[in-house]
Design a protein around this motif. Structure first.
Motif, PDB file in Angstrom:
ATOM      1  N   LEU A 153      73.808  63.030  37.457  1.00 21.41           N
ATOM      2  CA  LEU A 153      73.082  63.859  38.463  1.00 21.41           C
ATOM      3  C   LEU A 153      73.639  63.573  39.865  1.00 21.41           C
ATOM      4  O   LEU A 153      74.163  64.304  40.620  1.00 21.41           O
ATOM      5  N   ASP A 154      73.653  62.281  40.392  1.00 20.15           N
ATOM      6  CA  ASP A 154      74.249  61.696  41.407  1.00 20.15           C
ATOM      7  C   ASP A 154      75.552  62.227  41.801  1.00 20.15           C
ATOM      8  O   ASP A 154      75.807  62.538  43.027  1.00 20.15           O
ATOM      9  N   ALA A 155      76.435  62.334  40.635  1.00 21.09           N
ATOM     10  CA  ALA A 155      77.729  62.880  40.894  1.00 21.09           C
ATOM     11  C   ALA A 155      77.981  64.353  41.038  1.00 21.09           C
ATOM     12  O   ALA A 155      78.976  64.827  41.007  1.00 21.09           O
ATOM     13  N   GLY A 156      76.774  65.015  40.704  1.00 24.37           N
ATOM     14  CA  GLY A 156      76.836  66.514  41.132  1.00 24.37           C
ATOM     15  C   GLY A 156      77.197  66.861  39.553  1.00 24.37           C
ATOM     16  O   GLY A 156      77.719  68.376  39.634  1.00 24.37           O
ATOM     17  N   LYS A 157      77.196  66.380  38.346  1.00 25.66           N
ATOM     18  CA  LYS A 157      77.312  66.892  37.037  1.00 25.66           C
ATOM     19  C   LYS A 157      76.383  67.406  36.301  1.00 25.66           C
ATOM     20  O   LYS A 157      75.041  66.966  36.626  1.00 25.66           O
ATOM     21  N   ARG A 158      76.622  68.133  35.394  1.00 26.67           N
ATOM     22  CA  ARG A 158      75.387  68.449  34.423  1.00 26.67           C
ATOM     23  C   ARG A 158      75.789  67.781  32.983  1.00 26.67           C
ATOM     24  O   ARG A 158      76.952  67.390  32.660  1.00 26.67           O
ATOM     25  N   ALA A 159      74.814  67.603  32.289  1.00 24.40           N
ATOM     26  CA  ALA A 159      74.633  66.763  31.046  1.00 24.40           C
ATOM     27  C   ALA A 159      74.235  67.517  29.752  1.00 24.40           C
ATOM     28  O   ALA A 159      73.225  68.177  29.933  1.00 24.40           O
ATOM     29  N   VAL A 160      74.886  67.426  28.505  1.00 18.14           N
ATOM     30  CA  VAL A 160      74.082  67.620  27.438  1.00 18.14           C
ATOM     31  C   VAL A 160      73.887  66.238  26.577  1.00 18.14           C
ATOM     32  O   VAL A 160      74.755  65.705  26.502  1.00 18.14           O
ATOM     33  N   VAL A 161      72.906  65.912  26.023  1.00 25.18           N
ATOM     34  CA  VAL A 161      72.588  64.812  25.182  1.00 25.18           C
ATOM     35  C   VAL A 161      72.471  65.476  24.077  1.00 25.18           C
ATOM     36  O   VAL A 161      71.421  65.918  23.779  1.00 25.18           O
ATOM     37  N   ARG A 162      73.173  64.895  22.943  1.00 24.21           N
ATOM     38  CA  ARG A 162      73.347  65.302  21.558  1.00 24.21           C
ATOM     39  C   ARG A 162      72.628  64.057  20.868  1.00 24.21           C
ATOM     40  O   ARG A 162      73.189  63.099  20.903  1.00 24.21           O
ATOM     41  N   CYS A 163      71.602  64.271  20.125  1.00 26.89           N
ATOM     42  CA  CYS A 163      70.752  63.345  19.303  1.00 26.89           C
ATOM     43  C   CYS A 163      70.805  63.539  17.997  1.00 26.89           C
ATOM     44  O   CYS A 163      71.456  64.683  17.589  1.00 26.89           O
ATOM     45  N   ALA A 164      70.831  62.630  17.034  1.00 27.99           N
ATOM     46  CA  ALA A 164      71.015  62.795  15.516  1.00 27.99           C
ATOM     47  C   ALA A 164      70.085  63.547  14.818  1.00 27.99           C
ATOM     48  O   ALA A 164      70.574  64.290  13.893  1.00 27.99           O
ATOM     49  N   THR A 165      68.903  63.697  15.342  1.00 28.16           N
ATOM     50  CA  THR A 165      67.952  64.645  14.691  1.00 28.16           C
ATOM     51  C   THR A 165      67.063  65.456  15.520  1.00 28.16           C
ATOM     52  O   THR A 165      66.802  64.872  16.801  1.00 28.16           O
ATOM     53  N   PRO A 166      66.547  66.554  15.346  1.00 28.19           N
ATOM     54  CA  PRO A 166      65.523  67.279  16.151  1.00 28.19           C
ATOM     55  C   PRO A 166      64.272  66.316  16.627  1.00 28.19           C
ATOM     56  O   PRO A 166      63.581  66.213  17.790  1.00 28.19           O
ATOM     57  N   GLU A 167      64.003  65.536  15.671  1.00 27.08           N
ATOM     58  CA  GLU A 167      62.845  64.555  15.781  1.00 27.08           C
ATOM     59  C   GLU A 167      63.387  63.634  17.044  1.00 27.08           C
ATOM     60  O   GLU A 167      62.351  63.253  18.040  1.00 27.08           O
ATOM     61  N   ASP A 168      64.544  63.141  17.061  1.00 28.37           N
ATOM     62  CA  ASP A 168      65.202  61.966  17.918  1.00 28.37           C
ATOM     63  C   ASP A 168      65.225  62.846  19.337  1.00 28.37           C
ATOM     64  O   ASP A 168      64.768  62.390  20.258  1.00 28.37           O
ATOM     65  N   ALA A 169      65.427  64.057  19.512  1.00 28.95           N
ATOM     66  CA  ALA A 169      65.544  64.881  20.406  1.00 28.95           C
ATOM     67  C   ALA A 169      64.736  65.268  21.195  1.00 28.95           C
ATOM     68  O   ALA A 169      64.085  65.212  22.449  1.00 28.95           O
ATOM     69  N   ALA A 170      63.407  65.315  20.431  1.00 25.51           N
ATOM     70  CA  ALA A 170      61.924  65.562  21.036  1.00 25.51           C
ATOM     71  C   ALA A 170      61.469  64.206  21.446  1.00 25.51           C
ATOM     72  O   ALA A 170      60.843  64.246  22.617  1.00 25.51           O
ATOM     73  N   ALA A 171      61.613  63.176  20.737  1.00 26.46           N
ATOM     74  CA  ALA A 171      61.258  61.948  21.409  1.00 26.46           C
ATOM     75  C   ALA A 171      61.747  61.471  22.586  1.00 26.46           C
ATOM     76  O   ALA A 171      61.224  60.958  23.609  1.00 26.46           O
ATOM     77  N   LEU A 172      63.224  61.851  22.540  1.00 25.42           N
ATOM     78  CA  LEU A 172      64.169  61.393  23.893  1.00 25.42           C
ATOM     79  C   LEU A 172      63.372  62.154  25.324  1.00 25.42           C
ATOM     80  O   LEU A 172      63.490  62.015  26.227  1.00 25.42           O
ATOM     81  N   ASP A 173      63.348  63.812  24.884  1.00 27.11           N
ATOM     82  CA  ASP A 173      62.728  64.716  25.874  1.00 27.11           C
ATOM     83  C   ASP A 173      61.356  64.063  26.498  1.00 27.11           C
ATOM     84  O   ASP A 173      61.227  63.942  27.586  1.00 27.11           O
ATOM     85  N   GLU A 174      60.529  63.767  25.491  1.00 33.69           N
ATOM     86  CA  GLU A 174      59.279  63.087  25.925  1.00 33.69           C
ATOM     87  C   GLU A 174      59.462  61.663  26.866  1.00 33.69           C
ATOM     88  O   GLU A 174      58.960  61.473  27.760  1.00 33.69           O
ATOM     89  N   ALA A 175      60.371  61.065  26.543  1.00 34.92           N
ATOM     90  CA  ALA A 175      60.790  59.656  27.083  1.00 34.92           C
ATOM     91  C   ALA A 175      61.172  59.940  28.321  1.00 34.92           C
ATOM     92  O   ALA A 175      60.725  59.104  29.236  1.00 34.92           O
ATOM     93  N   LEU A 176      62.138  61.038  28.644  1.00 34.14           N
ATOM     94  CA  LEU A 176      62.802  61.134  29.726  1.00 34.14           C
ATOM     95  C   LEU A 176      61.807  61.504  30.991  1.00 34.14           C
ATOM     96  O   LEU A 176      61.942  61.496  32.164  1.00 34.14           O
ATOM     97  N   TRP A 177      60.685  62.201  30.661  1.00 34.76           N
ATOM     98  CA  TRP A 177      59.323  62.563  31.546  1.00 34.76           C
ATOM     99  C   TRP A 177      58.753  61.550  32.011  1.00 34.76           C
ATOM    100  O   TRP A 177      58.084  61.417  33.048  1.00 34.76           O
ATOM    101  N   THR A 178      58.824  60.401  31.422  1.00 34.91           N
ATOM    102  CA  THR A 178      58.232  59.122  31.864  1.00 34.91           C
ATOM    103  C   THR A 178      58.788  57.963  32.270  1.00 34.91           C
ATOM    104  O   THR A 178      58.429  56.847  32.750  1.00 34.91           O
ATOM    105  N   VAL A 179      60.321  58.039  32.525  1.00 37.83           N
ATOM    106  CA  VAL A 179      60.932  56.979  33.023  1.00 37.83           C
ATOM    107  C   VAL A 179      60.620  56.755  34.600  1.00 37.83           C
ATOM    108  O   VAL A 179      60.410  57.702  35.385  1.00 37.83           O
ATOM    109  N   SER A 180      60.818  55.592  34.994  1.00 36.70           N
ATOM    110  CA  SER A 180      60.435  55.264  36.513  1.00 36.70           C
ATOM    111  C   SER A 180      61.761  55.208  37.200  1.00 36.70           C
ATOM    112  O   SER A 180      61.703  55.087  38.509  1.00 36.70           O
ATOM    113  N   GLU A 181      63.102  54.898  36.721  1.00 43.89           N
ATOM    114  CA  GLU A 181      64.112  54.670  37.503  1.00 43.89           C
ATOM    115  C   GLU A 181      65.129  55.436  36.717  1.00 43.89           C
ATOM    116  O   GLU A 181      65.577  55.051  35.653  1.00 43.89           O
TER     117      GLU A 181
END
Length: 148
Positions: free
Chosen positions: A26-54
């Motif tokens: 994001l600092d470089a002004g780029k957009r990203a897609v994160v591809r996870c192995a399973t829908p459950e992994d994607a949901a868990a990562l989505d949740e985790a990204l809301w709680t990161v502190s750095e």
């Protein structure tokens, strides 16, 4: 051709390594897609990204989320790229991904899992044979070291 970086995780999981890499994206002004192995992994990562502190905040959405075209980070277990991302992050993927159309690819794999390491070797070979530029990064106690 894409620049593909293989990130050998040895001390953290992808959920801990990704926020730093996504913040730099994001600092470089780029957009990203994160591809996870399973829908459950994607949901868990989505949740985790809301709680990161750095970094402090990583604006994103996951498959099924609102306004996918507006999201700087899109989390999915599918092949969709609704946000026109040029950076692709792979988390827990075992098959050889389609990387055409991406500027950079970040393949994060668990170095403590022999099956994940073996699958990463197969992806390395296939992507090298396809003509992509490859680099290998290994997680160290502090940061990453590029192997030559």
């Amino acid at each position: 051709m894409a620049d593909v970086g293989f990130y050998h995780l040895t001390r953290t999981g992808a959920d801990e390594a990704l926020p730093v890499l996504l913040g730099r994206t994001l600092d470089a002004g780029k957009r990203a897609v994160v591809r996870c192995a399973t829908p459950e992994d994607a949901a868990a990562l989505d949740e985790a990204l809301w709680t990161v502190s750095e970094p402090v905040w990583l604006p994103h959405a996951a498959t099924g989320g609102a306004y996918p075209e507006r999201q700087p980070i899109w989390v999915t277990a599918e092949g969709d790229v609704p946000n026109a991302a040029t950076f692709l992050f792979l988390a827990g993927i075992t098959d050889v991904p389609k990387v055409e159309g991406f500027e950079r690819v970040f393949d994060l794999f668990d170095g403590r899992d022999e099956e994940a390491v073996a699958a990463a070797r197969l992806r390395w070979t296939a992507l090298k044979e396809a003509g992509h530029t490859l680099t290998y990064w290994k997680q160290e106690p502090k940061g990453w070291v590029r192997a030559r």
